[in-house]
Design a protein around this motif. Structure first.
Motif: not given
Length: 184
Positions: A117-127, A134-140
């Motif tokens: 369960m913790s790993q699934n939440r960590q994977a969601e955080r990573d996503r 991606y948003e920050v890089n695109l704006k930059s």
């Protein structure tokens, strides 16, 4: 810089506004409004975690630490010594330590899904982190392209000004030469 999302989308992303993702629209809008897009994702996620989520994360953090592993090895050694040698005839859990195996199996049966369960939440955080990156890089990238275009524009204006000044100086020198040539 352009003043609307469609203009920026066409100029920098070479796409039509209807083909943009929500993230790209947010980035372009933040570019127009000259506001930062960076945010602390961990802070946002921490506010949405339930008590069970925090407990599962703590169990995963503790269960995956060297402190836990070393402590558990110590516990197993103490259990084995006490039941094999120290208790003598009053052995609580005689060899092959069936009760210990039962306890270990129950711990593993509970700990494994909690860690998953913790790993699934960590994977969601990573996503979420990857999406935000991606948003920050695109704006930059858009800001850098806009700055590059502005520098090119300023350079072109400077070159045009220098060309006019050279032309004026050339005319001045030629008229001065004509004046001097007429006096000789």
């Amino acid at each position: 810089m352009s003043k609307s999302v469609p203009e920026i989308a066409a100029k920098w992303l070479r796409r039509r506004p209807e083909n943009l993702t929500d993230a790209e629209n947010r980035v372009l809008q933040s570019t127009i409004e000259h506001r930062p897009i960076a945010a602390d994702i961990n802070k946002a996620i921490a506010g949405t975690q339930s008590t069970g989520d925090r407990v599962a994360d703590t169990i995963a953090r503790v269960g995956g630490s060297w402190t836990f592993i070393i402590s558990f090895i110590g516990f197993l050694i103490v259990w084995t010594i006490m039941n094999a040698w120290l208790l003598g005839q009053d052995i609580f859990d005689p060899y092959p330590f069936v009760f210990l195996n039962l306890v270990l199996s129950m711990i593993a049966a509970l700990q494994a899904p909690i860690i998953m369960m913790s790993q699934n939440r960590q994977a969601e955080r990573d996503r979420l982190d990857a999406s935000h990156d991606y948003e920050v890089n695109l704006k930059s990238e858009i800001e850098i392209m806009a700055l590059h275009a502005k520098v090119e524009e300023l350079r072109s204006q400077e070159i045009a000004l220098l060309c006019r000044q050279i032309s004026e100086l050339t005319e001045l020198v030629q008229s001065e030469l004509v004046k001097r040539g007429g006096k000789n």
